[in-house]
Write a protein that holds these residues in place. Structure first.
Motif, PDB file in Angstrom:
ATOM      1  N   GLY A  56      22.478  11.951 -10.005  1.00 51.82           N
ATOM      2  CA  GLY A  56      21.596  11.677 -11.139  1.00 51.82           C
ATOM      3  C   GLY A  56      20.514  10.665 -10.814  1.00 51.82           C
ATOM      4  O   GLY A  56      19.888  10.103 -11.706  1.00 51.82           O
ATOM      5  N   GLN A  57      20.262  10.417  -9.524  1.00 53.12           N
ATOM      6  CA  GLN A  57      19.251   9.443  -9.131  1.00 53.12           C
ATOM      7  C   GLN A  57      17.862   9.992  -9.411  1.00 53.12           C
ATOM      8  O   GLN A  57      17.632  11.188  -9.360  1.00 53.12           O
ATOM      9  CB  GLN A  57      19.402   9.110  -7.646  1.00 53.12           C
ATOM     10  N   HIS A  58      16.938   9.101  -9.724  1.00 53.14           N
ATOM     11  CA  HIS A  58      15.545   9.462  -9.935  1.00 53.14           C
ATOM     12  C   HIS A  58      14.675   8.408  -9.275  1.00 53.14           C
ATOM     13  O   HIS A  58      15.132   7.317  -8.983  1.00 53.14           O
ATOM     14  CB  HIS A  58      15.223   9.587 -11.420  1.00 53.14           C
ATOM     15  N   SER A  59      13.431   8.738  -9.048  1.00 53.81           N
ATOM     16  CA  SER A  59      12.539   7.821  -8.341  1.00 53.81           C
ATOM     17  C   SER A  59      12.255   6.577  -9.170  1.00 53.81           C
ATOM     18  O   SER A  59      11.926   6.663 -10.346  1.00 53.81           O
ATOM     19  CB  SER A  59      11.244   8.536  -7.973  1.00 53.81           C
ATOM     20  N   THR A  60      12.377   5.405  -8.517  1.00 55.12           N
ATOM     21  CA  THR A  60      12.202   4.132  -9.227  1.00 55.12           C
ATOM     22  C   THR A  60      11.230   3.192  -8.538  1.00 55.12           C
ATOM     23  O   THR A  60      11.137   2.028  -8.910  1.00 55.12           O
ATOM     24  CB  THR A  60      13.561   3.406  -9.361  1.00 55.12           C
ATOM     25  N   VAL A  61      10.497   3.671  -7.551  1.00 54.62           N
ATOM     26  CA  VAL A  61       9.566   2.797  -6.832  1.00 54.62           C
ATOM     27  C   VAL A  61       8.436   2.369  -7.752  1.00 54.62           C
ATOM     28  O   VAL A  61       7.825   3.196  -8.419  1.00 54.62           O
ATOM     29  CB  VAL A  61       8.998   3.508  -5.580  1.00 54.62           C
ATOM     30  N   GLN A 109       0.832  -1.204   0.000  1.00 53.74           N
ATOM     31  CA  GLN A 109       0.000   0.000   0.000  1.00 53.74           C
ATOM     32  C   GLN A 109       0.873   1.264   0.000  1.00 53.74           C
ATOM     33  O   GLN A 109       0.558   2.236  -0.674  1.00 53.74           O
ATOM     34  CB  GLN A 109      -0.933   0.001   1.207  1.00 53.74           C
ATOM     35  N   VAL A 110       1.959   1.234   0.737  1.00 51.08           N
ATOM     36  CA  VAL A 110       2.875   2.375   0.782  1.00 51.08           C
ATOM     37  C   VAL A 110       3.564   2.534  -0.573  1.00 51.08           C
ATOM     38  O   VAL A 110       3.665   3.642  -1.099  1.00 51.08           O
ATOM     39  CB  VAL A 110       3.913   2.209   1.915  1.00 51.08           C
ATOM     40  N   VAL A 111       4.024   1.439  -1.153  1.00 50.56           N
ATOM     41  CA  VAL A 111       4.691   1.480  -2.458  1.00 50.56           C
ATOM     42  C   VAL A 111       3.767   2.096  -3.502  1.00 50.56           C
ATOM     43  O   VAL A 111       4.188   2.925  -4.312  1.00 50.56           O
ATOM     44  CB  VAL A 111       5.152   0.067  -2.888  1.00 50.56           C
ATOM     45  N   GLU A 112       2.511   1.736  -3.471  1.00 47.72           N
ATOM     46  CA  GLU A 112       1.539   2.240  -4.443  1.00 47.72           C
ATOM     47  C   GLU A 112       1.464   3.768  -4.430  1.00 47.72           C
ATOM     48  O   GLU A 112       1.304   4.401  -5.473  1.00 47.72           O
ATOM     49  CB  GLU A 112       0.163   1.645  -4.151  1.00 47.72           C
ATOM     50  N   LYS A 113       1.608   4.369  -3.277  1.00 44.73           N
ATOM     51  CA  LYS A 113       1.548   5.833  -3.153  1.00 44.73           C
ATOM     52  C   LYS A 113       2.736   6.522  -3.814  1.00 44.73           C
ATOM     53  O   LYS A 113       2.676   7.699  -4.135  1.00 44.73           O
ATOM     54  CB  LYS A 113       1.511   6.242  -1.681  1.00 44.73           C
ATOM     55  N   PHE A 114       3.851   5.799  -3.980  1.00 44.94           N
ATOM     56  CA  PHE A 114       5.083   6.403  -4.481  1.00 44.94           C
ATOM     57  C   PHE A 114       5.398   6.087  -5.939  1.00 44.94           C
ATOM     58  O   PHE A 114       6.416   6.542  -6.441  1.00 44.94           O
ATOM     59  CB  PHE A 114       6.268   5.959  -3.613  1.00 44.94           C
ATOM     60  N   VAL A 115       4.572   5.349  -6.617  1.00 47.69           N
ATOM     61  CA  VAL A 115       4.872   4.987  -8.007  1.00 47.69           C
ATOM     62  C   VAL A 115       5.058   6.258  -8.830  1.00 47.69           C
ATOM     63  O   VAL A 115       4.150   7.084  -8.939  1.00 47.69           O
ATOM     64  CB  VAL A 115       3.764   4.101  -8.613  1.00 47.69           C
ATOM     65  N   GLY A 116       6.263   6.436  -9.373  1.00 46.17           N
ATOM     66  CA  GLY A 116       6.573   7.583 -10.208  1.00 46.17           C
ATOM     67  C   GLY A 116       6.649   8.909  -9.474  1.00 46.17           C
ATOM     68  O   GLY A 116       6.634   9.963 -10.105  1.00 46.17           O
ATOM     69  N   ARG A 117       6.728   8.873  -8.156  1.00 46.78           N
ATOM     70  CA  ARG A 117       6.740  10.107  -7.373  1.00 46.78           C
ATOM     71  C   ARG A 117       8.024  10.228  -6.568  1.00 46.78           C
ATOM     72  O   ARG A 117       8.747   9.252  -6.377  1.00 46.78           O
ATOM     73  CB  ARG A 117       5.539  10.131  -6.430  1.00 46.78           C
ATOM     74  N   ASN A 118       8.286  11.416  -6.087  1.00 48.12           N
ATOM     75  CA  ASN A 118       9.416  11.680  -5.214  1.00 48.12           C
ATOM     76  C   ASN A 118       8.923  11.673  -3.772  1.00 48.12           C
ATOM     77  O   ASN A 118       7.742  11.429  -3.530  1.00 48.12           O
ATOM     78  CB  ASN A 118      10.048  13.025  -5.578  1.00 48.12           C
ATOM     79  N   GLY A 119       9.820  11.955  -2.830  1.00 51.59           N
ATOM     80  CA  GLY A 119       9.418  11.933  -1.426  1.00 51.59           C
ATOM     81  C   GLY A 119      10.075  13.015  -0.608  1.00 51.59           C
ATOM     82  O   GLY A 119      11.168  13.485  -0.936  1.00 51.59           O
ATOM     83  N   ARG A 120       9.393  13.389   0.445  1.00 54.60           N
ATOM     84  CA  ARG A 120       9.897  14.389   1.380  1.00 54.60           C
ATOM     85  C   ARG A 120       9.865  13.758   2.770  1.00 54.60           C
ATOM     86  O   ARG A 120       8.840  13.224   3.181  1.00 54.60           O
ATOM     87  CB  ARG A 120       8.985  15.616   1.328  1.00 54.60           C
ATOM     88  N   VAL A 121      10.998  13.791   3.469  1.00 56.99           N
ATOM     89  CA  VAL A 121      11.038  13.282   4.838  1.00 56.99           C
ATOM     90  C   VAL A 121      10.206  14.238   5.689  1.00 56.99           C
ATOM     91  O   VAL A 121      10.365  15.464   5.594  1.00 56.99           O
ATOM     92  CB  VAL A 121      12.477  13.193   5.373  1.00 56.99           C
ATOM     93  N   ARG A 122       9.292  13.671   6.461  1.00 55.13           N
ATOM     94  CA  ARG A 122       8.388  14.477   7.276  1.00 55.13           C
ATOM     95  C   ARG A 122       9.167  15.515   8.083  1.00 55.13           C
ATOM     96  O   ARG A 122      10.177  15.208   8.705  1.00 55.13           O
ATOM     97  CB  ARG A 122       7.603  13.561   8.214  1.00 55.13           C
ATOM     98  N   GLY A 123       8.713  16.768   8.016  1.00 50.29           N
ATOM     99  CA  GLY A 123       9.358  17.844   8.745  1.00 50.29           C
ATOM    100  C   GLY A 123      10.471  18.539   7.977  1.00 50.29           C
ATOM    101  O   GLY A 123      11.110  19.443   8.484  1.00 50.29           O
ATOM    102  N   SER A 124      10.711  18.123   6.737  1.00 49.82           N
ATOM    103  CA  SER A 124      11.774  18.713   5.918  1.00 49.82           C
ATOM    104  C   SER A 124      11.179  19.254   4.619  1.00 49.82           C
ATOM    105  O   SER A 124      10.178  18.752   4.124  1.00 49.82           O
ATOM    106  CB  SER A 124      12.826  17.654   5.593  1.00 49.82           C
ATOM    107  N   SER A 125      11.825  20.253   4.072  1.00 48.97           N
ATOM    108  CA  SER A 125      11.367  20.797   2.791  1.00 48.97           C
ATOM    109  C   SER A 125      12.137  20.205   1.610  1.00 48.97           C
ATOM    110  O   SER A 125      11.813  20.464   0.462  1.00 48.97           O
ATOM    111  CB  SER A 125      11.509  22.321   2.790  1.00 48.97           C
ATOM    112  N   VAL A 126      13.154  19.397   1.883  1.00 50.99           N
ATOM    113  CA  VAL A 126      13.980  18.798   0.835  1.00 50.99           C
ATOM    114  C   VAL A 126      13.222  17.647   0.180  1.00 50.99           C
ATOM    115  O   VAL A 126      12.663  16.790   0.855  1.00 50.99           O
ATOM    116  CB  VAL A 126      15.316  18.286   1.415  1.00 50.99           C
TER     117      VAL A 126
END
Length: 98
Positions: A79-84, A14-31
């Protein structure tokens, strides 16, 4: 009867499904980080920052999905990109298939 590993695998899926083709932000960070699958428990993989920046232990909701562009200097430099959730390389076809 469902085993503990099967239960965790269901939650991880279920968590993986949310990230397909998307990036991520660690909670509490703007990066914004590129995201890749990382081993979590047994052979179960979950989304994690591709640059391997530290997060809050085993909290699966510590990484929040976003469509914002990657801003992490380490992710950009490598040069990394999201691959989930992706299987194989993403490439446009030369012509439409019937």
């Amino acid at each position: 009867m469902t085993t503990v590993v099967e239960a965790f695998a269901t939650v991880a899926a279920q968590v993986v499904e949310k990230f397909v083709g998307r990036n991520g932000r660690v909670r509490g960070s703007s990066v914004v980080h590129a995201v890749h699958p990382e081993r979590w428990l047994a052979e179960i993989r979950v989304p994690a920052p591709a640059c391997r920046v530290g997060m809050a232990g085993f909290e699966l909701d510590a990484l929040v999905p976003t469509d914002d562009a990657v801003t992490c200097a380490r992710c950009l430099q490598s040069g990394q990109h999201s691959t989930v959730g992706r299987v194989g390389p993403r490439q446009l076809p030369l012509w439409e298939s019937d």
